[in-house]
Design an enzyme around this catalytic site. Structure first.
Site, PDB file in Angstrom:
ATOM      1  CB  SER A 667      -0.959  -0.046   1.201  1.00 47.92           C
ATOM      2  OG  SER A 667      -1.994   0.887   1.060  1.00 47.92           O
ATOM      3  CG  ASP A 740      -6.692  -2.647  -3.894  1.00 50.54           C
ATOM      4  OD1 ASP A 740      -7.403  -2.111  -3.021  1.00 50.54           O
ATOM      5  OD2 ASP A 740      -5.456  -2.635  -3.851  1.00 50.54           O
ATOM      6  CG  HIS A 774      -5.564  -2.708   0.114  1.00 49.39           C
ATOM      7  ND1 HIS A 774      -4.887  -2.162  -0.958  1.00 49.39           N
ATOM      8  CD2 HIS A 774      -4.960  -2.201   1.223  1.00 49.39           C
ATOM      9  CE1 HIS A 774      -3.936  -1.365  -0.529  1.00 49.39           C
ATOM     10  NE2 HIS A 774      -3.951  -1.367   0.785  1.00 49.39           N
TER      11      HIS A 774
END
Length: 813
Positions: A667, A740, A774
């Site tokens: 991330s 995601d 994610h």
């Protein structure tokens, strides 16, 4: 089909990896760590006589996470069972008699159980939980005395958007049920009813880059179908409907059990914000479902202004006051929601008591943003205020009787050393958690489960004197271990439940008596889930970057490693940047060297089994250089200083080969990785997972940056590694979940960076993991991810020439 697409995608990529498709596995030592069965979660009753152990499987298969899924209104929905499509489940329950030390199986559990949300009844004679199947969500109750589970619902539950269920009393449960079977869901017509149209008529309405929004009238129909539910009351197995069906965002029972506070969605639905930001109504009903009062009609969060201290110009934070029978409390802005407006007070807090026919009563005003309240009794409550852009927080004592608001302390939210702890609570006559006062009502008990200090994290329990505003630590974790208080069983007798661990001892629970000072009573006896890591060394290292900011990291070295005999190792550094307004706060020690090493599926520790020195949690602070600056004003320069300091430290220790260092992150850590490869020659390779690399695609702010693209276009471009894709020549492995769900980190971010680096002749590989969001969950995907990472590091780091890597900054940046 998706496996075929993955095979085709891998086959067309340039590079020297084998081009055959399909899932692959990493070396056995890495796979064994990933697949180790996790230790059970635990839940104790109030007097610590019984413990519920909740066993979990390690990882779901890709086939499990590949079940049908709707992505609507910010939700991920399983269209077959009216439940979230991505959950973690409990696979078995065991009851333990703590005094006798005996464990008992629970009978009557559903076959192939996938349970969530286990909750004790108010009298703690029962435990309720929901079980998710491919077709329905059901509610079960465990009778603690007989240790038998029984299904209690008649209609399947609707587990979307709000709580699955709540206990009303010892024999009554509230929950939502479906109205129609999944087979009745709207069917998409091949001929659309018309185009999807959005418009704005002159209102300022910035919005974040949310994913999975409503995109068409058909999506609206699906959301309404799956979101609408019937609230029911189950009394000893009999279901009674409460009111009319609605789309519930929340429902909460009043302390006296006579009213319900509900938040329900009303049309029109938004195409720009998730469901919890839709137009909604706040209502109070009685327990038959009859409307008592429509409290507020809230607008869509589409109208929220940008900026972290700016809020929607509407009431917010509706909740019951915990220490009164039925009193509603909420806050409202006094500055129209724009914090920079000149105002002595920014928020006001009101209350309204049953029967809710009078006018709201003003409780207090706050000079910062109201952040929440913890109730105690008629003479004390604790009020939190926040000033997010300044990273500041206040805590004040509020006297509900006199209306006096008195400041107790003010601190930076980034000052880990200065956090005094959270107030210990106890259950009052309504069964609600309220502030526990000790020493004749003169002091709070504060539990700090982190206890950050210059010696590392050492959790503590303290007494806070309300008159002198000083804390006295009455217990603290001993150095050499990490022990945190998970529950205060008896605050007057100071009987505690703690979770203790060390580098050698896996986490286990103990009952501790601070007054009698008898030997701690073990409650669990969990073993080491990772015996293959025995002998791996861990230390907290400290080093200083060139501007004087002290940094730390957790260094792991392979078992039986001897620096003098074996020489410097290849290094894998894993990090995540954080912003600070204070250099002193940035330099604080975080974490503990004495924690037991636990494996996170997405972490870097697997590589210590492959002969790497692993520097995990390498601090990457981004610090405002003075009060007129923002932390991100020199983001890239500070990244370089952080990385150089870490590499220099490992080289000085003789454990790390500065010419064979890789960097990675997930991330925002992936964003960091791409920037380091674009602007420095410090690394042999990088691994960037599920990142955002073009900040112009998140134009209304990102992470803790509140300036918009139009306010700071140069900043957005300079911080975007996509802008410098032609400079990324260090081998870069990009990995992204194809589904995601995180705001900003759309898969297209990795796709476009891959194409840009490839287009300029860089060495890059892109792996799209089927069905992953994610955070990655699928067993086959995680094994393949480790295979990809290991192969990348083996080729470009471990087995790279030791003489050619440089440590100089790329010129011109």
């Amino acid at each position: 089909m998706r496996k075929l697409l993955l095979i085709i995608g891998l086959a067309i990529m340039h590079g020297s990896f084998a081009q055959d498709g399909g899932y692959k596995t990493p070396p056995p030592a890495m796979a064994e760590l990933l697949l180790a069965k996790p230790t059970p979660a635990v839940s104790l009753n109030n007097n610590a006589s019984l413990m519920l152990l909740m066993e979990r499987n390690s990882l779901p298969s890709v086939e499990e996470i590949a079940q049908p899924e709707l992505k609507i209104a910010g939700e991920r929905i399983n269209p077959n069972n009216f439940a979230p499509s991505r959950q973690s489940f409990i696979n078995n329950f065991i009851l333990k008699d703590i005094k006798a030390g005996k464990e008992f199986p629970v009978t009557g559990l559903p076959a192939k159980m996938l349970a969530t949300g286990a909750r004790w009844s108010p009298d703690e004679k029962k435990i309720a939980f929901v079980n998710v199947t491919g077709k329905a969500v059901d509610l079960y109750v465990i009778d603690v005395a007989t240790r038998k589970a029984t299904k209690v619902n008649r209609q399947p539950l609707n587990a979307l958007l709000s709580d699955d269920f709540v206990w009303l009393n010892d024999n009554t449960l509230l929950y939502k049920t479906i109205l129609q079977p999944a087979s009745a869901a709207p069917v998409r017509s091949l001929l659309p009813s018309g185009p999807a149209i959005q418009q704005n008529l002159g209102k300022v309405a910035p919005s974040r880059t949310y994913q999975d929004m409503i995109k068409s009238p058909y999506d609206e129909k699906l959301f309404e179908f799956y979101g609408t539910s019937q609230l029911v009351k189950n009394v000893n197995g009999t279901e009674i409907k409460l009111g009319a069906p609605a789309i519930y965002l929340s429902f909460e029972v009043s302390p006296d059990k006579n009213y319900l506070l509900t938040r329900t969605i009303r049309k029109p639905f938004s195409y720009l914000v998730p469901s919890d930001g839709f137009n909604s109504n706040i209502s109070i009903t009685d327990l038959s479902g009859k409307l008592v009062k429509l409290v507020a009609e809230l607008p869509s969060y589409e109208l929220s202004p940008s900026g972290y201290d700016n809020i929607l110009n509407a009431p917010r934070g509706f909740e019951w006051r915990d220490d009164e029978a039925a009193t509603l409390v909420w806050a409202a802005p006094l500055d129209s929601g724009i914090y920079k407006s000149k105002s002595d007070f920014h928020d006001i807090v009101y209350s309204l008591s049953a029967p809710f026919t009078g006018q709201p009563k003003e409780l207090f005003k706050t000079s910062w943003r109201f952040g929440g309240i913890t109730w105690g009794n008629a003479n004390i409550a604790l009020v939190s205020e926040r000033f997010a852009s300044k990273q500041s927080q206040r805590l004040s004592r509020f006297n509900p009787t006199s209306g006096q608001l008195e400041l107790l302390y003010e601190r930076n939210t980034t000052d880990a050393y200065g956090f005094p702890g959270s107030p210990v609570t106890e259950k009052n006559k309504y069964g609600r958690n309220v502030i526990k006062l000790v020493d004749n009502g003169s002091k709070l008990l504060l539990n700090n489960t982190t206890g950050s200090s210059p010696k590392g994290d050492l959790p503590f329990l303290a007494k806070f004197d309300l008159a002198t505003k000083q804390s006295e630590i009455i217990w603290r974790c001993q150095e050499g271990s990490f022990e945190a208080i998970t529950d205060v069983i008896d605050a007057d007798k100071l009987v505690l439940l703690t979770r203790r661990e060390s580098q050698k001892d896996a986490p286990n629970y103990f009952i501790k008596n601070l007054i009698l000072r008898i030997a701690d009573q073990p409650v669990t006896h969990f073993g080491n889930p990772y015996p293959q890591l025995q002998g791996v060394s861990k230390q907290k290292i400290s080093y200083t970057r060139k501007d004087g900011v002290t940094l730390t990291g957790d260094l792991y070295l392979p078992k039986n490693y001897d620096a003098a005999k074996d020489g410097p190792l290849p290094v894998f550094m894993w990090a995540y940047p954080r912003e600070f307004n204070s250099a002193a706060d940035a330099a604080q020690v975080r974490g503990s060297k004495d924690k037991f090493t636990m494996i996170s599926p997405g972490g870097p520790l697997f590589f210590v089994t492959q002969g790497y020195a692993v520097l995990d949690n390498a601090e990457m602070p981004i610090v405002a250089t003075d009060t007129s600056k923002k932390p991100n004003d020199n983001f890239v320069d500070q990244l370089q200083m952080n990385a150089e300091a870490a590499i220099n430290k490992l080289a000085e220790m003789g454990v790390g080969d500065r010419n064979r260092v890789a960097v990675g992150g997930h991330s925002y850590g992936a964003f960091m990785t791409a920037n380091l490869l674009a602007h420095t020659n410090l690394f042999r390779a990088g691994i960037a997972r599920s990142g955002a690399y073009n900040r112009t695609l998140t134009p209304f702010g990102f992470q803790n940056e509140e300036r918009t693209y139009w306010q700071a276009p140069d900043l957005y471009n300079t911080m975007s590694p996509f802008s410098y894709a032609d400079k990324i020549k260090t081998p870069l492995l990009l990995i992204h979940g194809e589904m995601d769900d995180n705001p900003g980190t759309f898969p297209i971010q990795s796709e476009r960076l891959f194409n840009a680096v490839k287009g300029h002749g860089g060495t890059v590989r892109f792996v799209s993991l089927p069905y992953e969001a994610h955070g990655y969950r699928g067993k086959e995907n995680l094994l393949h991810m480790l295979y990809e990472q290991n192969a990348w590091l083996e080729k470009y780091v471990k087995n790279a020439s030791k003489s050619t890597a440089g440590a100089e900054t790329k010129k011109g940046f």
